[in-house]
Design an enzyme around this catalytic site. Structure first.
Site, mmCIF file in Angstrom:
data_model
loop_
_atom_site.group_PDB
_atom_site.id
_atom_site.type_symbol
_atom_site.label_atom_id
_atom_site.label_comp_id
_atom_site.label_asym_id
_atom_site.label_seq_id
_atom_site.Cartn_x
_atom_site.Cartn_y
_atom_site.Cartn_z
ATOM 1 N N LEU A 126 96.907 57.399 13.247
ATOM 2 C CA LEU A 126 96.370 58.752 13.043
ATOM 3 C C LEU A 126 97.234 59.571 12.094
ATOM 4 O O LEU A 126 96.738 60.461 11.414
ATOM 5 C CB LEU A 126 96.255 59.493 14.380
ATOM 6 C CG LEU A 126 95.052 59.145 15.248
ATOM 7 C CD1 LEU A 126 95.082 59.987 16.508
ATOM 8 C CD2 LEU A 126 93.756 59.379 14.490
ATOM 9 N N HIS A 214 100.066 60.852 18.335
ATOM 10 C CA HIS A 214 99.785 62.180 17.732
ATOM 11 C C HIS A 214 98.613 62.831 18.475
ATOM 12 O O HIS A 214 97.483 62.315 18.452
ATOM 13 C CB HIS A 214 99.513 62.147 16.230
ATOM 14 C CG HIS A 214 99.797 63.485 15.590
ATOM 15 N ND1 HIS A 214 100.869 63.696 14.743
ATOM 16 C CD2 HIS A 214 99.203 64.696 15.745
ATOM 17 C CE1 HIS A 214 100.877 64.980 14.375
ATOM 18 N NE2 HIS A 214 99.882 65.604 14.976
ATOM 19 N N LEU A 215 98.928 63.961 19.097
ATOM 20 C CA LEU A 215 97.936 64.699 19.884
ATOM 21 C C LEU A 215 96.641 64.898 19.099
ATOM 22 O O LEU A 215 96.681 65.290 17.939
ATOM 23 C CB LEU A 215 98.517 66.070 20.262
ATOM 24 C CG LEU A 215 97.660 66.951 21.166
ATOM 25 C CD1 LEU A 215 97.608 66.372 22.580
ATOM 26 C CD2 LEU A 215 98.185 68.378 21.199
ATOM 27 N N HIS A 216 95.506 64.585 19.735
ATOM 28 C CA HIS A 216 94.225 64.806 19.063
ATOM 29 C C HIS A 216 93.161 65.212 20.071
ATOM 30 O O HIS A 216 93.005 64.570 21.100
ATOM 31 C CB HIS A 216 93.786 63.575 18.260
ATOM 32 C CG HIS A 216 93.763 62.288 19.041
ATOM 33 N ND1 HIS A 216 94.904 61.582 19.363
ATOM 34 C CD2 HIS A 216 92.725 61.584 19.561
ATOM 35 C CE1 HIS A 216 94.572 60.501 20.039
ATOM 36 N NE2 HIS A 216 93.247 60.472 20.184
ATOM 37 N N MET A 217 92.439 66.291 19.726
ATOM 38 C CA MET A 217 91.316 66.747 20.553
ATOM 39 C C MET A 217 90.024 66.220 19.926
ATOM 40 O O MET A 217 89.750 66.452 18.749
ATOM 41 C CB MET A 217 91.274 68.275 20.623
ATOM 42 C CG MET A 217 90.181 68.798 21.550
ATOM 43 S SD MET A 217 89.985 70.593 21.475
ATOM 44 C CE MET A 217 89.074 70.755 19.941
#
Length: 296
Positions: A126, A214-217
């Site tokens: 990502l 990696h933070l993902h919404m």
DNA sequence: GTTCTAGAAC
DNA sequence: GTTCTAGAAC
């Protein structure tokens, strides 16, 4: 090449080229917690390619950059990223097992916290997608929105913070306004992407145990009409409680300062296939996809 | 995360 | 025989 403890609580461990090294609870690592196996991890360094394969042998989870390796699974590891074992999420042995791989150059002797990975491992994918202009649909000073490379519905976006946050377990109360912003941007993108069709329903949320670093919404339309939606795992990750609404995450951060532990939710991925609208059970993916085409 | 494929299910 | 899935490899 050697394995260096982030906290410098024990001597670096030599990693000879191609020679398997097993580490875990021992006098050498000064790890006492019994949740850590005596043979927790096996590491095999590749000197010419400057990476190491890390295999979890112990039953309890070890992580690389906050992502579980899984028992008897392997991950490759490059650069100065940290390696965490279960007990640093516990009390007494806090961070005792954060380690840095180091290829011997002074500049790479890292800080004790996890650093940005240079790894080409798929779980880091990502990070490169974020800066791929062909995928990017929105950017401001705090967030980047990309189209999911393998969309699981007609509209499927990922809202990601510019700040390097590995996953929801790394969030604290200081991130509350960032999470609010991500949610708001997600709603705007959804509205903008299909303003001709206001009936298109969207959900906004996070996977309980994400695969990708990696933070993902996720911003995903509820048609689930996409050739990239192929497996039971795909389906259950978006239609069971494994999919955690952004509002729930935001509420937990604002009230508790951290998110709930949802590690057990990986079991939900094995659930029988059920229509997300009428809850009918379907035998397999082709039948499910046929069913949801006209279920209202 | 995806791709590939062996073997289970039909 | 074909379809489908689950697990290994990446």
């Amino acid at each position: 090449m050697y394995l260096q403890c982030c906290n410098h609580t024990h001597e670096p461990i030599m990693l000879l080229d191609g020679v398997a090294v097993t580490i875990g609870r021992s006098a050498g690592t000064k790890i006492l917690d019994k949740l850590c196996s005596r043979t927790q991890l096996q590491i095999v360094a590749n000197h010419s390619k400057k990476y190491a394969m890390v295999k979890q042998l112990g039953a309890n989870p070890s992580q690389i950059d906050g992502i579980n390796i899984g028992q008897d699974r392997k991950c490759d590891k490059k650069g100065t990223s940290s390696l965490k074992s279960r007990e640093n999420m516990h009390n007494s042995q806090k961070n005792k097992t954060s380690e840095n791989f180091d290829n011997g150059t002074a500049a790479d002797v890292g800080p004790p916290r996890a650093t940005v990975s240079k790894s080409s491992h798929w779980s880091q994918g990502l990070k490169s997608s974020m800066t791929d202009s062909s995928l990017q649909v929105y950017k401001d000073d705090r967030v980047i929105v990309i189209k999911d490379k393998y969309p699981k519905a007609k509209f499927h976006f990922l809202v990601m913070p510019v700040e390097n946050i590995v996953s929801t377990v790394h969030l604290n109360s200081a991130h509350a306004s960032l999470l609010d912003h991500m949610w708001k941007v997600g709603r705007d993108i959804a509205k903008r992407s299909c303003d001709d069709d206001t009936k298109t329903r969207f959900r906004y949320g996070y996977h309980a145990v994400p695969s990708m670093s990696h933070l993902h919404m996720h911003v995903i339309s509820q048609d689930f009409d996409s050739p990239s939606l192929k497996t039971k795992k795909h389906w259950n990750s978006f239609t069971t409680e494994y999919f955690v609404d952004a509002e729930d995450i935001i509420h937990e951060i604002k009230t508790e300062g951290k998110v709930k532990n949802r590690r057990h939710m990986t079991e939900l991925l094995k659930n029988a296939l059920r229509c997300h609208i009428c809850h009918t059970e379907l035998k397999n993916m082709p039948q499910l996809k046929k069913h949801i085409k006209d279920c209202r």
